[in-house]
Write a protein that holds these residues in place. Structure first.
Motif, PDB file in Angstrom:
ATOM      1  N   PRO A  81      37.763  33.206  42.022  1.00 32.99           N
ATOM      2  CA  PRO A  81      38.026  34.410  42.528  1.00 32.99           C
ATOM      3  C   PRO A  81      37.470  34.981  41.980  1.00 32.99           C
ATOM      4  N   GLY A  82      36.130  35.495  42.197  1.00 27.80           N
ATOM      5  CA  GLY A  82      35.107  37.230  41.184  1.00 27.80           C
ATOM      6  C   GLY A  82      34.077  35.959  39.887  1.00 27.80           C
ATOM      7  N   ARG A  83      33.688  34.661  40.780  1.00 29.92           N
ATOM      8  CA  ARG A  83      32.690  33.870  39.946  1.00 29.92           C
ATOM      9  C   ARG A  83      32.383  33.141  41.045  1.00 29.92           C
ATOM     10  N   TYR A  84      31.416  32.494  40.534  1.00 35.83           N
ATOM     11  CA  TYR A  84      29.892  31.898  40.938  1.00 35.83           C
ATOM     12  C   TYR A  84      29.356  31.465  40.124  1.00 35.83           C
ATOM     13  N   ARG A  85      29.324  29.861  40.402  1.00 36.29           N
ATOM     14  CA  ARG A  85      27.949  29.371  39.163  1.00 36.29           C
ATOM     15  C   ARG A  85      27.053  27.597  39.577  1.00 36.29           C
ATOM     16  N   ILE A  86      26.265  27.546  39.697  1.00 36.15           N
ATOM     17  CA  ILE A  86      25.737  26.239  39.492  1.00 36.15           C
ATOM     18  C   ILE A  86      25.836  25.675  38.667  1.00 36.15           C
ATOM     19  N   ARG A  87      25.482  23.903  39.630  1.00 39.02           N
ATOM     20  CA  ARG A  87      26.222  23.109  38.302  1.00 39.02           C
ATOM     21  C   ARG A  87      25.195  21.861  38.790  1.00 39.02           C
ATOM     22  N   ARG A  88      24.737  20.871  38.248  1.00 36.44           N
ATOM     23  CA  ARG A  88      24.201  19.604  38.202  1.00 36.44           C
ATOM     24  C   ARG A  88      25.370  18.406  38.887  1.00 36.44           C
ATOM     25  N   ARG A  89      25.215  17.779  39.787  1.00 34.68           N
ATOM     26  CA  ARG A  89      26.050  16.803  40.644  1.00 34.68           C
ATOM     27  C   ARG A  89      25.311  15.013  39.859  1.00 34.68           C
ATOM     28  N   ALA A  90      26.305  14.640  40.544  1.00 32.57           N
ATOM     29  CA  ALA A  90      25.670  13.399  40.577  1.00 32.57           C
ATOM     30  C   ALA A  90      25.232  11.975  41.193  1.00 32.57           C
ATOM     31  N   ASP A  91      24.602  12.875  41.892  1.00 33.20           N
ATOM     32  CA  ASP A  91      24.101  12.392  43.349  1.00 33.20           C
ATOM     33  C   ASP A  91      23.137  13.278  43.450  1.00 33.20           C
ATOM     34  N   GLN A  92      22.067  13.220  44.498  1.00 33.01           N
ATOM     35  CA  GLN A  92      21.090  13.711  44.787  1.00 33.01           C
ATOM     36  C   GLN A  92      21.385  14.623  46.391  1.00 33.01           C
ATOM     37  N   ALA A  93      22.812  14.529  46.619  1.00 36.89           N
ATOM     38  CA  ALA A  93      23.420  15.324  48.343  1.00 36.89           C
ATOM     39  C   ALA A  93      22.195  16.324  48.139  1.00 36.89           C
ATOM     40  N   ALA A  94      21.436  17.134  49.470  1.00 42.88           N
ATOM     41  CA  ALA A  94      21.300  18.145  49.949  1.00 42.88           C
ATOM     42  C   ALA A  94      21.386  19.204  50.063  1.00 42.88           C
ATOM     43  N   PHE A  95      22.985  18.608  50.418  1.00 43.11           N
ATOM     44  CA  PHE A  95      23.818  20.324  50.693  1.00 43.11           C
ATOM     45  C   PHE A  95      24.815  19.940  50.371  1.00 43.11           C
ATOM     46  N   GLY A  96      25.109  19.071  49.093  1.00 42.84           N
ATOM     47  CA  GLY A  96      26.334  19.129  48.364  1.00 42.84           C
ATOM     48  C   GLY A  96      27.179  20.616  48.068  1.00 42.84           C
ATOM     49  N   HIS A  97      26.941  21.167  48.135  1.00 44.73           N
ATOM     50  CA  HIS A  97      27.050  22.319  47.410  1.00 44.73           C
ATOM     51  C   HIS A  97      28.073  23.882  48.935  1.00 44.73           C
ATOM     52  N   CYS A  98      29.016  24.915  48.256  1.00 45.38           N
ATOM     53  CA  CYS A  98      29.625  25.444  49.024  1.00 45.38           C
ATOM     54  C   CYS A  98      28.986  26.766  49.642  1.00 45.38           C
ATOM     55  N   THR A  99      29.104  27.545  50.685  1.00 48.43           N
ATOM     56  CA  THR A  99      28.214  28.717  50.901  1.00 48.43           C
ATOM     57  C   THR A  99      27.960  29.865  49.926  1.00 48.43           C
ATOM     58  N   GLY A 100      27.083  30.441  49.746  1.00 43.39           N
ATOM     59  CA  GLY A 100      26.859  31.199  48.892  1.00 43.39           C
ATOM     60  C   GLY A 100      26.940  32.251  49.202  1.00 43.39           C
ATOM     61  N   ALA A 101      26.339  33.824  48.697  1.00 46.93           N
ATOM     62  CA  ALA A 101      27.272  35.283  49.155  1.00 46.93           C
ATOM     63  C   ALA A 101      26.037  35.737  50.160  1.00 46.93           C
ATOM     64  N   GLN A 102      25.013  35.114  50.604  1.00 43.91           N
ATOM     65  CA  GLN A 102      24.216  35.124  51.916  1.00 43.91           C
ATOM     66  C   GLN A 102      24.829  34.689  52.826  1.00 43.91           C
ATOM     67  N   SER A 103      25.293  34.884  54.314  1.00 41.98           N
ATOM     68  CA  SER A 103      24.975  34.466  55.525  1.00 41.98           C
ATOM     69  C   SER A 103      23.852  34.188  56.510  1.00 41.98           C
ATOM     70  N   TRP A 104      24.111  33.183  57.383  1.00 46.40           N
ATOM     71  CA  TRP A 104      22.639  32.888  58.673  1.00 46.40           C
ATOM     72  C   TRP A 104      23.249  35.423  59.479  1.00 46.40           C
ATOM     73  N   LYS A 105      23.953  35.849  59.105  1.00 48.12           N
ATOM     74  CA  LYS A 105      24.109  37.059  59.912  1.00 48.12           C
ATOM     75  C   LYS A 105      22.917  37.605  59.185  1.00 48.12           C
ATOM     76  N   GLN A 106      22.443  37.601  58.286  1.00 48.38           N
ATOM     77  CA  GLN A 106      21.394  38.873  57.227  1.00 48.38           C
ATOM     78  C   GLN A 106      19.791  38.553  59.105  1.00 48.38           C
ATOM     79  N   PHE A 107      20.063  37.546  59.441  1.00 48.21           N
ATOM     80  CA  PHE A 107      19.082  37.470  59.681  1.00 48.21           C
ATOM     81  C   PHE A 107      19.893  37.036  61.698  1.00 48.21           C
ATOM     82  N   LEU A 108      20.507  37.251  61.993  1.00 51.13           N
ATOM     83  CA  LEU A 108      20.622  38.170  63.446  1.00 51.13           C
ATOM     84  C   LEU A 108      20.748  39.078  63.333  1.00 51.13           C
ATOM     85  N   HIS A 109      21.295  39.904  62.800  1.00 50.55           N
ATOM     86  CA  HIS A 109      21.572  41.251  62.480  1.00 50.55           C
ATOM     87  C   HIS A 109      21.553  41.489  60.961  1.00 50.55           C
ATOM     88  N   PRO A 110      20.136  42.068  60.981  1.00 48.02           N
ATOM     89  CA  PRO A 110      19.521  42.717  60.086  1.00 48.02           C
ATOM     90  C   PRO A 110      20.145  43.766  58.884  1.00 48.02           C
TER      91      PRO A 110
END
Length: 375
Positions: free
Chosen positions: A62-91
């Motif tokens: 709650p109220g906190r967001y931090r990136i961190r290094r993973r032990a593998d090389q996953a390209a999608f091993g992260h949860c959602t960030g502040a942005q969503s796809w809405k900004q491209f469909l409903h600018p």
């Protein structure tokens, strides 16, 4: 929700993922996906798959967001960030018309919307897009600009295998697997420094794109492993909504003292509505140049936390923070059902992470359920 598609599964390696991005660009799409920028994973246009945040994860609270290094090389091993796809469909800001003083230059934007390929759409965000489709594109009077953009979108979904600490999509029925609406969907399998992707097509164009990407048929073991990872993710959610009928619960809690307690912490800043992937309210503003020879009307995102949002006949209907927070929550989880036959929340957890004071929508709903004997 089953993460396996109805079409045969393909296995794509890391080189194939690079090829997928190249194929989409060759087909005229602007590929948008997650990338690392300014100590955050953001959505931006990708020049190649090299721009993906491989090896990076995210810690949220709650109220906190931090990136961190993973032990593998996953390209999608992260949860959602502040942005969503809405900004491209409903600018967040759109020009509606412009005009000159002589009246001859009245115009509306005529350029065709960009052809975007969304890469990395999670289950919660696929559900959010489906929600916007119903709200903005599926009514008797659809938003034509939204409908035009939506028709030109190619969606590559990614089944979630590692939810964040604020995710609660499983309790909302929107994840962790990607629901209908995708053109392609991937499940990422990581082992050390290598990653592979079990892929399914969900549309004729998706099948064409997949056919153009080097791949082989996935084995039963690979399919079962991918499915097991997604199934396990459903049990690893950091949050959950109460199992009660939320619409009824909110109706019975209209006069609850909890609204004032939340308001004592709420800044009415509107962050929760800005990061929400389904909030769709807008306002308009008129601007002109210094000489007054040219004027424009713009549509901008609006928030029900703004004092002017409920302005009517010389005053605002909802003047207190408590009434504005109640309006947001009861609409999102309650009266949205009356309008659109569904909930307005997809369980992404963004509103919790990006609230400056850490107000947790799931905690508030669970408190309310306990107070009403529904938990």
């Amino acid at each position: 929700m089953d993460s396996r598609g109805s079409n045969p599964a393909a296995l794509v390696d890391t080189a194939g993922l690079h090829h997928l991005v190249d194929v989409l660009i060759e087909r005229g799409y602007r590929v948008v996906g997650p990338t690392l920028r300014d100590s955050a994973i953001v959505l931006a246009e990708l020049g190649s798959a090299d721009d993906l945040p491989r090896g990076w994860g995210v810690d949220v609270a709650p109220g906190r967001y931090r990136i961190r290094r993973r032990a593998d090389q996953a390209a999608f091993g992260h949860c959602t960030g502040a942005q969503s796809w809405k900004q491209f469909l409903h600018p967040p800001r759109q020009l509606l018309w412009s005009a000159g003083r002589d009246g001859t230059a009245v115009s509306a934007p005529e350029e065709p919307p960009a052809r975007y390929a969304f890469l990395g759409v999670r289950g919660c965000d696929m559900a959010a897009i489906a929600t916007l489709d119903r709200v903005l594109g599926g009514s008797a009077y659809p938003n034509t600009a939204y409908a035009q953009r939506r028709r030109r979108i190619f969606v590559v979904g990614v089944n979630c295998t590692e939810p964040g600490g604020l995710c609660f999509c499983a309790s909302m029925g929107t994840g962790p697997s990607v629901g209908p609406g995708y053109d392609l969907v991937l499940s990422e399998l990581c082992e050390g420094d290598s990653a592979t992707y079990v892929a399914y097509s969900g549309s004729p164009e998706g099948a064409e794109v997949l056919a153009a990407v080097p791949h082989r048929e996935a084995t039963v073991a690979e399919i079962d492993t991918a499915h097991a990872h997604v199934e396990a993710a459903a049990d690893q959610m950091g949050r959950s909504m109460p199992e009660a009928d939320l619409r009824s619960l909110l109706g019975r809690s209209r006069e609850s003292p909890q609204w004032e307690e939340v308001a004592s912490r709420c800044l009415t800043c509107g962050n929760c509505t800005m990061v929400c992937p389904t909030c769709f309210c807008t306002s308009t503003e008129d601007v002109s140049d210094v000489r007054g020879d040219h004027a424009e009307r713009w549509q901008t995102w609006a928030s029900c936390f703004e004092m002017d949002f409920s302005y009517l006949h010389g005053g605002s209907v909802r003047q207190s923070g408590a009434s504005r927070y109640r309006q947001w929550l009861t609409h999102k989880l309650g009266t949205w059902h009356d309008q659109f036959g569904m909930s307005g929340c997809v369980g992404c957890g963004r509103c919790i992470a990006w609230c400056p004071t850490g107000i947790d929508i799931t905690e508030e709903m669970n408190k309310m359920a306990r107070a009403n004997g529904d938990a």
